[in-house]
Write a protein that holds these residues in place. Sequence first.
Motif, short mmCIF file in Angstrom:
data_model
loop_
_atom_site.label_atom_id
_atom_site.label_comp_id
_atom_site.label_asym_id
_atom_site.label_seq_id
_atom_site.Cartn_x
_atom_site.Cartn_y
_atom_site.Cartn_z
N ARG A 24 1.06 -1.04 0.09
CA ARG A 24 0.08 0.03 0.00
C ARG A 24 0.82 1.31 0.06
O ARG A 24 0.45 2.24 -0.50
CB ARG A 24 -1.00 -0.01 1.26
CG ARG A 24 -2.13 0.63 1.10
CD ARG A 24 -3.12 0.61 2.19
NE ARG A 24 -2.86 -0.25 3.20
CZ ARG A 24 -3.72 -1.08 4.01
NH1 ARG A 24 -4.94 -0.48 3.52
NH2 ARG A 24 -3.53 -1.78 4.66
N HIS A 25 2.03 1.00 0.49
CA HIS A 25 2.96 2.35 0.58
C HIS A 25 3.93 2.48 -0.74
O HIS A 25 4.57 3.69 -0.94
CB HIS A 25 3.76 2.58 1.78
CG HIS A 25 3.06 2.52 3.16
ND1 HIS A 25 3.37 3.25 4.26
CD2 HIS A 25 1.93 1.94 3.40
CE1 HIS A 25 2.46 3.30 5.16
NE2 HIS A 25 1.49 2.30 4.67
N ASN A 26 3.86 1.64 -1.64
CA ASN A 26 4.60 1.46 -2.62
C ASN A 26 4.09 2.04 -4.03
O ASN A 26 3.01 2.19 -4.12
CB ASN A 26 4.88 0.01 -3.02
CG ASN A 26 5.81 -0.63 -1.95
OD1 ASN A 26 5.96 -0.21 -0.83
ND2 ASN A 26 5.83 -1.91 -2.38
N ILE A 27 5.11 2.59 -4.70
CA ILE A 27 5.05 3.21 -6.05
C ILE A 27 6.17 2.50 -6.76
O ILE A 27 7.27 2.55 -6.55
CB ILE A 27 5.33 4.91 -5.92
CG1 ILE A 27 4.28 5.49 -5.10
CG2 ILE A 27 5.09 5.48 -7.45
CD1 ILE A 27 4.39 6.80 -5.02
N ARG A 28 5.74 2.33 -8.20
CA ARG A 28 6.44 1.79 -9.14
C ARG A 28 6.85 2.73 -10.26
O ARG A 28 5.80 3.24 -10.66
CB ARG A 28 5.81 0.43 -9.84
CG ARG A 28 6.66 -0.18 -10.49
CD ARG A 28 5.67 -1.49 -11.47
NE ARG A 28 5.43 -2.56 -10.14
CZ ARG A 28 6.06 -3.75 -9.76
NH1 ARG A 28 7.02 -3.92 -10.95
NH2 ARG A 28 5.81 -4.29 -8.95
N ILE A 29 8.06 3.12 -10.32
CA ILE A 29 8.46 4.10 -11.27
C ILE A 29 9.18 3.52 -12.47
O ILE A 29 10.22 2.59 -12.21
CB ILE A 29 9.39 5.15 -10.65
CG1 ILE A 29 8.55 6.00 -9.37
CG2 ILE A 29 9.68 5.98 -11.71
CD1 ILE A 29 9.43 6.87 -8.55
N VAL A 30 8.74 3.60 -13.71
CA VAL A 30 9.22 3.02 -15.05
C VAL A 30 9.74 4.34 -15.76
O VAL A 30 9.27 5.34 -15.85
CB VAL A 30 7.99 2.34 -15.79
CG1 VAL A 30 8.68 1.74 -16.95
CG2 VAL A 30 7.70 1.34 -14.83
N GLY A 31 11.02 3.86 -16.51
CA GLY A 31 11.43 4.84 -17.38
C GLY A 31 12.93 5.37 -17.14
O GLY A 31 13.25 5.98 -17.84
N PHE A 32 13.47 5.14 -15.73
CA PHE A 32 14.72 5.74 -15.52
C PHE A 32 15.83 4.82 -16.29
O PHE A 32 15.52 3.63 -16.08
CB PHE A 32 14.91 5.73 -13.93
CG PHE A 32 14.58 6.97 -13.21
CD1 PHE A 32 15.05 8.42 -13.48
CD2 PHE A 32 13.52 6.82 -12.60
CE1 PHE A 32 14.52 9.24 -12.68
CE2 PHE A 32 12.84 7.80 -12.06
CZ PHE A 32 13.50 9.36 -12.02
N PRO A 33 16.93 5.40 -16.99
CA PRO A 33 17.80 4.75 -17.28
C PRO A 33 18.58 3.69 -16.22
O PRO A 33 18.66 4.20 -15.44
CB PRO A 33 18.80 5.59 -18.09
CG PRO A 33 18.04 6.83 -18.14
CD PRO A 33 16.99 6.72 -17.21
N GLU A 34 19.11 2.53 -16.82
CA GLU A 34 19.97 1.97 -15.71
C GLU A 34 20.87 2.66 -15.30
O GLU A 34 21.63 3.24 -16.02
CB GLU A 34 20.20 0.46 -16.17
CG GLU A 34 19.08 -0.64 -16.56
CD GLU A 34 18.53 -1.37 -15.38
OE1 GLU A 34 19.55 -1.39 -14.54
OE2 GLU A 34 17.61 -1.60 -15.50
#
Length: 179
Positions: A24-34
């Motif tokens: 419930r406290h988590n956010i998934r962030i997509v798109g940052f380069p490795e």
Amino acid sequence: MEELDQGQKSLRNKVTDLEDRSRRHNIRIVGFPEGVEQSDATGFIQDWLEKVLGTDHNSNLFRVERAHRIPFKKPSVGSQPRAILIRMLSERDRDWILRKKKELKEVEYNGYKIQFYADFSRETQNKRREYQDIKKRLQRGNIQYSMLYPATLRVVYNDKISFYHTPREAMEWADSVGL
């Protein structure tokens, strides 16, 4: 046998609900380069969020409890980078970040498009993914919608709010109104 199947289904639903509650406290962030986060993902994400979203949330700074890349094999060059999973100190902070991101529409980091998602269990993600086709139709028709937990589609059409518990129900409605 049918009783066992029902019991197993009930237990599976309970485990999914418990897993979703623990995220419930988590956010998934997509798109940052490795590798942009180097050795301090938490500090990098905290600083970047403050810069991009501001700090006007309850006149306090929100706190990133921890952050890390999803633990899969590092992708090859040119492949999509792994998502970064962040855990906020409070659910309220997570909700504020997701709302603020929605207000901004597009968020970028050095030319890379960054996307934010609430973190759900694989089962919940799969249920929500089943609505992709109807959501595309709603977007094309410029119709306001949202997904409610765990996987219910809420549609606002002609100032009337409707709820659809299966993608099939929603598609039948869309066909009936000519979308």
